[in-house]
Design a protein around this motif. Sequence first.
Motif, PDB file in Angstrom:
ATOM      1  N   SER A   8       8.815 -10.224  13.095  1.00 38.96           N
ATOM      2  CA  SER A   8       8.186  -9.367  12.100  1.00 38.96           C
ATOM      3  C   SER A   8       7.041 -10.116  11.436  1.00 38.96           C
ATOM      4  O   SER A   8       7.030 -11.340  11.361  1.00 38.96           O
ATOM      5  N   SER A   9       6.054  -9.371  10.955  1.00 39.19           N
ATOM      6  CA  SER A   9       4.955  -9.992  10.218  1.00 39.19           C
ATOM      7  C   SER A   9       5.446 -10.410   8.842  1.00 39.19           C
ATOM      8  O   SER A   9       6.499  -9.959   8.365  1.00 39.19           O
ATOM      9  N   TRP A  10       4.697 -11.292   8.182  1.00 37.09           N
ATOM     10  CA  TRP A  10       5.060 -11.698   6.823  1.00 37.09           C
ATOM     11  C   TRP A  10       5.145 -10.482   5.903  1.00 37.09           C
ATOM     12  O   TRP A  10       6.040 -10.395   5.055  1.00 37.09           O
ATOM     13  N   GLU A  11       4.210  -9.547   6.069  1.00 37.07           N
ATOM     14  CA  GLU A  11       4.209  -8.360   5.200  1.00 37.07           C
ATOM     15  C   GLU A  11       5.458  -7.516   5.433  1.00 37.07           C
ATOM     16  O   GLU A  11       6.070  -7.007   4.477  1.00 37.07           O
ATOM     17  N   GLU A  12       5.858  -7.383   6.694  1.00 41.66           N
ATOM     18  CA  GLU A  12       7.077  -6.627   7.005  1.00 41.66           C
ATOM     19  C   GLU A  12       8.313  -7.336   6.453  1.00 41.66           C
ATOM     20  O   GLU A  12       9.222  -6.690   5.900  1.00 41.66           O
ATOM     21  N   LEU A  14       8.466  -9.407   3.890  1.00 33.86           N
ATOM     22  CA  LEU A  14       8.478  -9.311   2.428  1.00 33.86           C
ATOM     23  C   LEU A  14       8.937  -7.933   1.981  1.00 33.86           C
ATOM     24  O   LEU A  14       9.745  -7.802   1.045  1.00 33.86           O
ATOM     25  N   ASP A  15       8.454  -6.896   2.659  1.00 35.77           N
ATOM     26  CA  ASP A  15       8.840  -5.530   2.289  1.00 35.77           C
ATOM     27  C   ASP A  15      10.339  -5.315   2.496  1.00 35.77           C
ATOM     28  O   ASP A  15      11.028  -4.772   1.624  1.00 35.77           O
ATOM     29  N   GLU A 296      12.648 -13.368   0.705  1.00 31.31           N
ATOM     30  CA  GLU A 296      11.594 -12.906  -0.207  1.00 31.31           C
ATOM     31  C   GLU A 296      10.839 -14.082  -0.797  1.00 31.31           C
ATOM     32  O   GLU A 296       9.604 -14.090  -0.871  1.00 31.31           O
ATOM     33  N   SER A 299       8.727 -15.705   2.006  1.00 35.71           N
ATOM     34  CA  SER A 299       7.607 -14.857   2.410  1.00 35.71           C
ATOM     35  C   SER A 299       6.533 -14.791   1.332  1.00 35.71           C
ATOM     36  O   SER A 299       5.335 -14.899   1.620  1.00 35.71           O
ATOM     37  N   ASP A 300       6.946 -14.655   0.099  1.00 36.50           N
ATOM     38  CA  ASP A 300       5.993 -14.499  -0.997  1.00 36.50           C
ATOM     39  C   ASP A 300       5.308 -15.814  -1.351  1.00 36.50           C
ATOM     40  O   ASP A 300       4.176 -15.813  -1.850  1.00 36.50           O
ATOM     41  N   ARG A 336       8.209 -18.447   9.517  1.00 38.95           N
ATOM     42  CA  ARG A 336       8.369 -17.002   9.732  1.00 38.95           C
ATOM     43  C   ARG A 336       9.623 -16.728  10.550  1.00 38.95           C
ATOM     44  O   ARG A 336      10.331 -15.734  10.316  1.00 38.95           O
TER      45      ARG A 336
END
Length: 406
Positions: A8-12, A14-15, A296, A299-300, A336
Amino acid sequence: MSIQGTLSSWEELLDTARKNTSARRVRRLGQSPSTAPIPSSLHKLPPNTAPPVLLYRDTNSWCPFCERVWFALEEKEIPFETEFIDLSNKPKWYTDLVPTTLVPAAKIEGKLVYESKDILLALEERFTTPSLLPENSEENAVARQWVEEAETNGFRDIAYKFLREIPTDAHELANLQAAFETKLDELEQALSKYPGSYFLSSFSLVDIMYSPHLDRLAANLPVYRGYHIKGNPRFSRINAWFEALNQRPTYHRVKSDHITNNLLLRRRWGVEPIGNSLPLDPVDSEKIQFRAEAAERLSDNREVAIADILKNSGVQALAVDGNISAVQEAVEFHLRLLADYLINGNGAALPGGRTGGKDSLDPTVAAVGAITLAYVRNRICAPRDMSAGAATAFRVAADKVLASVY
């Protein structure tokens, strides 16, 4: 490296993580620490209203006396803000402000109070609900006496002398242990005075006074003295007290974990380990709220983590022809991978290091991963970076990913 496309991407990440945990922190770019926890009651304040309490505390969240005050603020649901003080380079304005120059200190509606015990009592006086002292006058008097005695009864002095001092012979060490056990026996007796598992008939300031020190001792003593408080049948009431604390959500926000406590003791006091650390809690390591919080946080805060690893782990020595960008890419990939495992892992296959096969990693990339994961596993500081439960989940996941890549 084809395996990258399966993550998964970092944005995915984190979400997904944020959907599974309510834990949030404020970013403090370019500062130490790089993030700070958001007090659980801060939302109670009207917009553009300053919190009634300003807490001055240490940057690493190592100080047990600061932990006492933070614990009480969370239990009493008092909105507060934090000013972090670098204990190795205290600013002059702070040493001018606080006569002792120590942490913690607090401004309670603008009034300066210092020394943890005095801050706790001042918070009780100003914010009466919920109370951390009994309403019953007789029990209230007992509570206040025990709060005072927690600072004067010698428990802390003998405990840390037994832990930190290098005895000249076995007889001296035995005497220190006997004196420490006498103090623990006194706590056992105190915990028998009232029904339930706390020092009084309900959770109180007395529990807050003792919790940071007993937590640290329970973590440190097995490693540095081969002595156990937890699981020791001689101290059944202290063990029941630990279990009762463990049911309190605020305790999980403020407590450290035993690996952080043990790394601190070796770094700060130079004590050499003689035994093994307590095992990581398998229950905490599998709870989705802790796994998600760890993912979280990673990722953040990934930019800070990557920069720290590149600067301090020694991983740059693996750069080929000075190509740091390839090393940085490998560091980012393994972080990641770790975040992805925390969210989606639980038995999923991981890429191998020297195992061969289509998912095998390049040996240099795997070596970068090994350094990255080992470094970040031990770099995490609870609760500075994340809660103790999240740190446990983080370390267990790092161990599993590390075992797979090298």
